[in-house]
Design an enzyme around this catalytic site. Structure first.
Site, PDB file in Angstrom:
ATOM      1  N   HIS A   1      22.740 -13.583 -25.157  1.00 45.98           N
ATOM      2  CA  HIS A   1      23.004 -12.331 -24.449  1.00 45.98           C
ATOM      3  C   HIS A   1      24.455 -12.209 -23.991  1.00 45.98           C
ATOM      4  O   HIS A   1      24.734 -11.678 -22.916  1.00 45.98           O
ATOM      5  CB  HIS A   1      22.014 -12.165 -23.292  1.00 45.98           C
ATOM      6  CG  HIS A   1      20.637 -12.643 -23.637  1.00 45.98           C
ATOM      7  ND1 HIS A   1      19.904 -12.056 -24.646  1.00 45.98           N
ATOM      8  CD2 HIS A   1      19.891 -13.685 -23.193  1.00 45.98           C
ATOM      9  CE1 HIS A   1      18.751 -12.709 -24.757  1.00 45.98           C
ATOM     10  NE2 HIS A   1      18.736 -13.700 -23.908  1.00 45.98           N
ATOM     11  N   CYS A   2      25.365 -12.736 -24.808  1.00 41.95           N
ATOM     12  CA  CYS A   2      26.808 -12.663 -24.525  1.00 41.95           C
ATOM     13  C   CYS A   2      27.197 -13.402 -23.256  1.00 41.95           C
ATOM     14  O   CYS A   2      28.303 -13.244 -22.751  1.00 41.95           O
ATOM     15  CB  CYS A   2      27.310 -11.224 -24.438  1.00 41.95           C
ATOM     16  SG  CYS A   2      27.256 -10.379 -26.011  1.00 41.95           S
TER      17      CYS A   2
END
Lengths: 398, 141
Positions: free
Chosen positions: A352-353
């Site tokens: 999720h970055c």
């Protein structure tokens, strides 16, 4: 709620990836189409009717944003391409010029890449130090643990209001109060909160706020940078060109406009800005309080039902925002996402970055469910049914 | 190939992968391979002597398709020359991309002959091939 407003929901898609982006209500799509079909023109250019209309609509959105976040003036609202663009502008247009070697920027290991990499760049370019604030056992950042992480060299604290992974909602009002007393700059990444809960930049003493339109029912490619006006005056534009200068001469002299237009070189995303305005009107109509209440009810229901599933592990049982991380035991998250997609359920698999999260969570990759106003308990029931039957997962994904 | 047998081979190579182990050892060339659009991320280690791949192993995190494809691919590569590896790779990539290929050469790698039916998994099946492509390129320099 309000499902009838979303054309895309007429298909049988179950969209649980609202932290990545959100669906657009018909009003937003119509506003964009209307610009392209009824009054296409550039802004700030012409004396003809359609151009003036574009100017009016464009500037009206600045007012809408101002009221939405309770800024003092619409001159504090800069249109950007999104939260990433906004944070880059703040780092390289403002802080690069005022921070010195040894100054510290305090963030957390839960920040999105766009609130980590600009600071790491400055660390390597000008020798500032990036420090990570202490988190409690639930990976929550409390005002107390933040205060304890401050040092005499901390010049800036840059935080997500709501994290996109474990769903921590930071008490930005209290944090803003602490930082104001200590004269430390406060940057807030509101990408995950802006469409879900009220933000008051003045009450929270925020110096710079960044967010994207597409995570709040608006179009992609448009976002906002809010900055206190006196800070925007000192900030340098990171892009220069048309529309942002007062004059430039062959003797090398030039002068830029005042904020916000100083930061809006080139033709902006006009359709995007108009769509963003429509999204804000839509959210105001539905009511942020109602959205927040719906988010909470659904999240509690999702959590309760997920815990019923034997082979599923929930990794953030204490999530405050409508955002749950889970894994099916022994299954790689991407395979889980492909499995769920087979039933038209969209979830995100990955880090999720937030690639530093693994240091805190001890797990690199997870599946994420993030909810929004149009999600329903019936959709959650379908998900649970599919997860309960996941013994056949490899028959589906292989 | 029978659907169940295909699935069995893939699953077996995912759950009990060939030469998947942690650590680094002397004499191996390490090549990372990852998919930009997803989270598959593997390090593959090759030992090459006299133009032959004499050993290979891998570690990292990846989905069932990527992990199993790497497992099967490494088993097929050990003992091959660089040119043979290049040829194997070319045929494998052709199969994934629906172009003509030599089925006999690929042996059990043909379990991915229908992966094109799931376009979002093609990159998973191609994950090990990216690393081998780089190995071949580096060694041919």
């Amino acid at each position: 709620m309000n499902r009838e407003d979303f054309e895309i929901l007429k298909s049988d898609i179950i969209f649980f990836d609202n932290n990545a982006t959100t669906f657009k209500p018909k009003e937003v799509v119509d506003a964009v189409v209307e610009y392209y079909t009824k009054y296409t023109s550039n802004a700030h250019r012409g004396d003809y009717k359609t151009s003036l209309k574009v100017d009016m609509r464009y500037e009206e959105v600045r007012e809408l944003v101002k009221d939405y976040i309770n800024a003092e003036s619409s001159k504090e609202i800069v249109f950007t391409s999104g939260a990433t663009d906004s944070l880059n502008m703040v780092a390289f247009g403002f802080f690069k010029n005022i921070l010195k070697k040894g100054d510290e920027v305090l963030i957390t290991k839960l920040e999105h890449a766009s609130n980590v990499l600009p600071w790491l760049e400055l660390e390597s370019e000008i020798g500032i130090k990036v420090k990570y604030a202490k988190l409690d056992e639930n990976l929550k950042l409390t005002p107390k643990s933040l205060e304890e992480s401050l040092t005499k060299n901390t010049k800036l604290v840059s935080l997500a209001h709501v994290t996109n992974t474990i769903g921590d909602v930071r008490d930005i009002e209290k944090i803003g109060e602490i930082l104001k007393k200590k004269n430390i700059y406060f940057v807030v990444d509101a990408a995950q909160s802006i469409g879900h809960r009220k933000i008051d930049v003045r009450r929270s003493n925020i110096d710079f706020l960044a967010f994207s339109g597409h995570k709040m029912l608006g179009p992609t490619g448009v976002g906002v940078l809010y900055g206190k006006y006196d800070l925007l005056v000192k900030m340098h534009p990171t892009r220069v060109g048309g529309g942002m200068n007062s004059y430039f001469e062959s003797d090398g002299s030039f002068m830029y406009h005042e904020p916000p237009s100083k930061f809006e070189a080139g033709t902006g995303n006009i359709a995007g800005v108009i769509g963003l305005g429509s999204a804000i009107k839509y959210i105001n109509k539905v009511g942020l309080k109602n959205i927040e209440k719906h988010d909470q009810e659904l999240k509690d229901y999702l959590l309760k039902r997920l815990l019923e599933v034997e082979n599923v592990t929930v990794l953030n049982k204490n999530a405050e925002s409508a955002n749950i991380l889970f894994n099916i035991d022994g299954v790689f998250p991407q395979d889980t996402a492909v499995y769920l997609d087979h039933y038209n359920i969209c979830v995100r698999a990955g880090n999720h970055c937030a690639k530093l999260l693994k240091d805190e969570l001890g797990i690199k990759n997870t599946c994420r469910i993030s909810l929004y106003l149009y999600n329903t308990k019936e959709e959650i029931d379908k998900l649970i049914e599919v997860l309960k039957n996941s013994k056949n997962i490899f028959e589906v994904v292989i | 190939m029978d659907k169940n047998l295909r699935r069995e081979i893939i699953l077996d190579n995912f759950q009990n992968p060939f030469h998947k182990k942690d650590g680094t050892f002397d004499g191996y060339i390490k090549i990372n391979t990852n998919n930009e659009s997803c989270i598959d991320n593997l390090d593959i280690y090759f030992k090459v002597e006299g133009g032959y791949i004499i050993d290979a192993y891998f570690n990292g995190e990846a989905c069932a398709i990527s992990t199993s494809a790497t497992s099967i691919m490494l088993r097929r590569l050990i003992g091959k020359t660089i040119l043979e590896a290049e040829n194997l790779l070319k045929n494998y990539q052709n199969m994934i991309n629906e172009k003509p290929y030599d089925e006999n050469l690929l042996e059990d790698l043909i379990v991915y002959d229908e992966i094109y039916l799931q376009p979002n998994r093609k990159n998973c099946a191609l994950l090990p091939s990216k690393a081998i492509e780089r190995l071949v390129k580096d060694l041919k320099k």
